[in-house]
Design a protein around this motif. Structure first.
Motif, PDB file in Angstrom:
ATOM      1  N   PRO A   1      51.484 -76.151 -36.015  1.00 25.63           N
ATOM      2  CA  PRO A   1      51.759 -76.385 -37.434  1.00 25.63           C
ATOM      3  C   PRO A   1      50.508 -76.605 -38.283  1.00 25.63           C
ATOM      4  O   PRO A   1      50.430 -76.098 -39.403  1.00 25.63           O
ATOM      5  CB  PRO A   1      52.645 -77.637 -37.429  1.00 25.63           C
ATOM      6  N   GLU A   2      49.540 -77.327 -37.758  1.00 26.12           N
ATOM      7  CA  GLU A   2      48.325 -77.592 -38.532  1.00 26.12           C
ATOM      8  C   GLU A   2      47.581 -76.290 -38.840  1.00 26.12           C
ATOM      9  O   GLU A   2      47.152 -76.068 -39.971  1.00 26.12           O
ATOM     10  CB  GLU A   2      47.416 -78.557 -37.785  1.00 26.12           C
TER      11      GLU A   2
ATOM     12  N   LYS B   1      60.510 -71.825 -47.541  1.00 24.11           N
ATOM     13  CA  LYS B   1      60.340 -70.845 -46.462  1.00 24.11           C
ATOM     14  C   LYS B   1      59.000 -71.038 -45.755  1.00 24.11           C
ATOM     15  O   LYS B   1      58.912 -70.966 -44.530  1.00 24.11           O
ATOM     16  CB  LYS B   1      60.461 -69.431 -47.024  1.00 24.11           C
ATOM     17  N   GLU B   2      57.940 -71.284 -46.522  1.00 25.37           N
ATOM     18  CA  GLU B   2      56.619 -71.517 -45.935  1.00 25.37           C
ATOM     19  C   GLU B   2      56.619 -72.811 -45.123  1.00 25.37           C
ATOM     20  O   GLU B   2      56.033 -72.866 -44.040  1.00 25.37           O
ATOM     21  CB  GLU B   2      55.558 -71.574 -47.029  1.00 25.37           C
ATOM     22  N   GLN B   3      57.286 -73.836 -45.638  1.00 24.65           N
ATOM     23  CA  GLN B   3      57.377 -75.102 -44.897  1.00 24.65           C
ATOM     24  C   GLN B   3      58.107 -74.906 -43.573  1.00 24.65           C
ATOM     25  O   GLN B   3      57.727 -75.490 -42.550  1.00 24.65           O
ATOM     26  CB  GLN B   3      58.080 -76.165 -45.739  1.00 24.65           C
ATOM     27  N   GLU B   4      59.131 -74.073 -43.590  1.00 24.36           N
ATOM     28  CA  GLU B   4      59.853 -73.776 -42.355  1.00 24.36           C
ATOM     29  C   GLU B   4      58.934 -73.077 -41.357  1.00 24.36           C
ATOM     30  O   GLU B   4      58.938 -73.385 -40.159  1.00 24.36           O
ATOM     31  CB  GLU B   4      61.068 -72.901 -42.659  1.00 24.36           C
ATOM     32  N   LEU B   5      58.113 -72.135 -41.851  1.00 21.73           N
ATOM     33  CA  LEU B   5      57.129 -71.470 -40.981  1.00 21.73           C
ATOM     34  C   LEU B   5      56.183 -72.493 -40.350  1.00 21.73           C
ATOM     35  O   LEU B   5      55.871 -72.409 -39.165  1.00 21.73           O
ATOM     36  CB  LEU B   5      56.290 -70.473 -41.788  1.00 21.73           C
ATOM     37  N   ILE B   6      55.737 -73.435 -41.159  1.00 21.39           N
ATOM     38  CA  ILE B   6      54.814 -74.465 -40.678  1.00 21.39           C
ATOM     39  C   ILE B   6      55.477 -75.327 -39.617  1.00 21.39           C
ATOM     40  O   ILE B   6      54.945 -75.517 -38.521  1.00 21.39           O
ATOM     41  CB  ILE B   6      54.318 -75.342 -41.852  1.00 21.39           C
ATOM     42  N   LEU B   7      56.640 -75.849 -39.945  1.00 21.76           N
ATOM     43  CA  LEU B   7      57.299 -76.820 -39.072  1.00 21.76           C
ATOM     44  C   LEU B   7      57.855 -76.218 -37.784  1.00 21.76           C
ATOM     45  O   LEU B   7      58.057 -76.935 -36.806  1.00 21.76           O
ATOM     46  CB  LEU B   7      58.395 -77.553 -39.843  1.00 21.76           C
ATOM     47  N   THR B   8      58.071 -74.901 -37.760  1.00 14.95           N
ATOM     48  CA  THR B   8      58.564 -74.253 -36.534  1.00 14.95           C
ATOM     49  C   THR B   8      57.451 -73.543 -35.769  1.00 14.95           C
ATOM     50  O   THR B   8      57.702 -72.953 -34.722  1.00 14.95           O
ATOM     51  CB  THR B   8      59.693 -73.241 -36.860  1.00 14.95           C
ATOM     52  N   SER B   9      56.242 -73.613 -36.275  1.00 13.00           N
ATOM     53  CA  SER B   9      55.102 -72.962 -35.638  1.00 13.00           C
ATOM     54  C   SER B   9      54.695 -73.696 -34.362  1.00 13.00           C
ATOM     55  O   SER B   9      54.860 -74.915 -34.244  1.00 13.00           O
ATOM     56  CB  SER B   9      53.923 -72.944 -36.618  1.00 13.00           C
TER      57      SER B   9
END
Length: 166
Positions: free
Chosen positions: A42-43, A31-39
């Motif tokens: 992302p960085e 879920k956190e990775q999804e937040l990162i990649l759709t932000s």
């Protein structure tokens, strides 16, 4: 209890390749990775989530005395970080230069957070930093963080009222 963490974004960009294979899997839930990649950034999201996990870990370590590296088990949800039955509340300041997070064990403690400019009055008790208030004559739990160009020392101000007899 209090924990804090700061990330110097220029230093993180220079020294940490968050896009390398396995980096996100090692540190973040799906879920956190999804937040990162759709932000949109992302960085920035990587270091935002990381600082929240680190600030919460500092409290957990203070509560239990346990030291370990397993950031994936500290799960970021809304403004909370959850580890097992422990729950920590976070507030994060994001600037172009740094990301700074404070974690506490209950939301009402945010009202009691203070910062110090110097480590001079900070001492360790059982390996954990505390600020000695010479006026009150007592120790307050403190948390120290530094990364690159930035450092912060936070403590919880006493909520007990001092009364004097006339």
């Amino acid at each position: 209890m209090i924990g804090n963490d700061i990330v110097d974004l220029a230093k993180a960009k220079k020294e940490s390749n968050w896009q390398r294979k396995g980096f996100l899997d090692k540190l973040f839930t799906e879920k956190e990775q999804e937040l990162i990649l759709t932000s949109d950034n992302p960085e920035q999201m990587v270091w935002h989530l990381w600082s929240r996990k680190e600030a919460a870990y500092k409290i957990y370590n203070r509560q239990t005395g346990e030291r370990f590296f397993n950031p994936k088990c500290f799960v970021c949800e809304a403004d909370e970080v959850v580890f097992g039955h422990y729950k920590y509340y976070t507030q994060t300041q994001i600037t172009p230069d740094f990301i700074y997070t404070i974690a506490v064990t209950s939301r009402d403690k945010f009202e009691s957070i203070q910062h110090l400019e110097s480590r001079d009055a900070v001492q360790k008790k059982n390996g954990i930093p505390h600020w000695f208030d010479i006026v009150e004559g007592k120790l307050h739990p403190a948390s120290i963080t530094h990364h690159g160009r930035f450092a912060r020392i936070a403590y919880l101000e006493s909520t007990e009222k001092q009364f004097s007899v006339l």
